[in-house]
Design an enzyme around this catalytic site. Structure first.
Site, mmCIF file in Angstrom:
data_model
loop_
_atom_site.group_PDB
_atom_site.id
_atom_site.type_symbol
_atom_site.label_atom_id
_atom_site.label_comp_id
_atom_site.label_asym_id
_atom_site.label_seq_id
_atom_site.Cartn_x
_atom_site.Cartn_y
_atom_site.Cartn_z
ATOM 1 N N LEU A 1 26.112 89.303 64.898
ATOM 2 C CA LEU A 1 26.987 89.880 63.990
ATOM 3 C C LEU A 1 26.498 88.817 62.831
ATOM 4 O O LEU A 1 27.561 88.203 62.369
ATOM 5 C CB LEU A 1 28.512 89.853 64.103
ATOM 6 C CG LEU A 1 28.865 91.069 65.152
ATOM 7 C CD1 LEU A 1 30.350 90.978 65.507
ATOM 8 C CD2 LEU A 1 28.383 92.451 64.651
ATOM 9 N N HIS A 2 25.589 89.131 62.111
ATOM 10 C CA HIS A 2 25.216 88.313 60.928
ATOM 11 C C HIS A 2 25.606 88.945 59.611
ATOM 12 O O HIS A 2 26.480 89.834 59.657
ATOM 13 C CB HIS A 2 23.559 87.898 61.065
ATOM 14 C CG HIS A 2 22.968 89.208 60.683
ATOM 15 N ND1 HIS A 2 22.469 89.885 59.463
ATOM 16 C CD2 HIS A 2 22.221 90.090 61.586
ATOM 17 C CE1 HIS A 2 22.004 90.981 59.909
ATOM 18 N NE2 HIS A 2 21.943 91.141 60.845
ATOM 19 N N MET A 3 25.116 88.578 58.384
ATOM 20 C CA MET A 3 26.015 89.072 57.066
ATOM 21 C C MET A 3 26.099 90.560 57.008
ATOM 22 O O MET A 3 26.825 91.006 56.636
ATOM 23 C CB MET A 3 25.052 88.375 56.191
ATOM 24 C CG MET A 3 25.466 88.653 54.820
ATOM 25 S SD MET A 3 27.237 87.895 54.189
ATOM 26 C CE MET A 3 26.316 86.478 53.540
ATOM 27 N N ALA B 1 28.282 92.091 59.619
ATOM 28 C CA ALA B 1 29.543 91.496 59.354
ATOM 29 C C ALA B 1 30.174 92.080 58.335
ATOM 30 O O ALA B 1 31.674 92.255 57.924
ATOM 31 C CB ALA B 1 29.707 89.954 59.391
#
Length: 87
Positions: A14-16, A19
């Protein structure tokens, strides 16, 4: 309260981008929405809090929705999960 558990299958976790999608979509609901990862309880409406949790690929997370529109919120989480949170 309703909850569902998912395994994160995005290769980068769950990176930028994912997310941001979660926070944006969960912000549309009035219910309290919590993302549970290990011992952490994270406000799923907060991009910074989701990124700070460092949720990697293969991690199990539980979304808990509590409030008047909890069923609609958990349905949206299920839809997002089925789409790998936008990845």
């Amino acid at each position: 309260m309703v909850s569902r558990t998912f395994t994160i299958s995005n290769t980068e976790g769950l990176h930028m981008r994912p997310a941001g999608i979660i926070a944006k979509e969960m912000g549309k609901f009035s219910s309290n929405i919590t993302l549970v990862f290990r011992e952490k309880r994270i406000n799923a409406k907060s991009l910074i809090n989701i990124i700070s949790a460092c949720i990697k690929s293969g991690a199990e997370v539980t979304f808990e929705c509590d409030g008047e529109d909890e069923e609609a919120a958990i349905a949206k989480v299920e839809q997002l999960a089925s789409q790998n949170f936008g990845e």
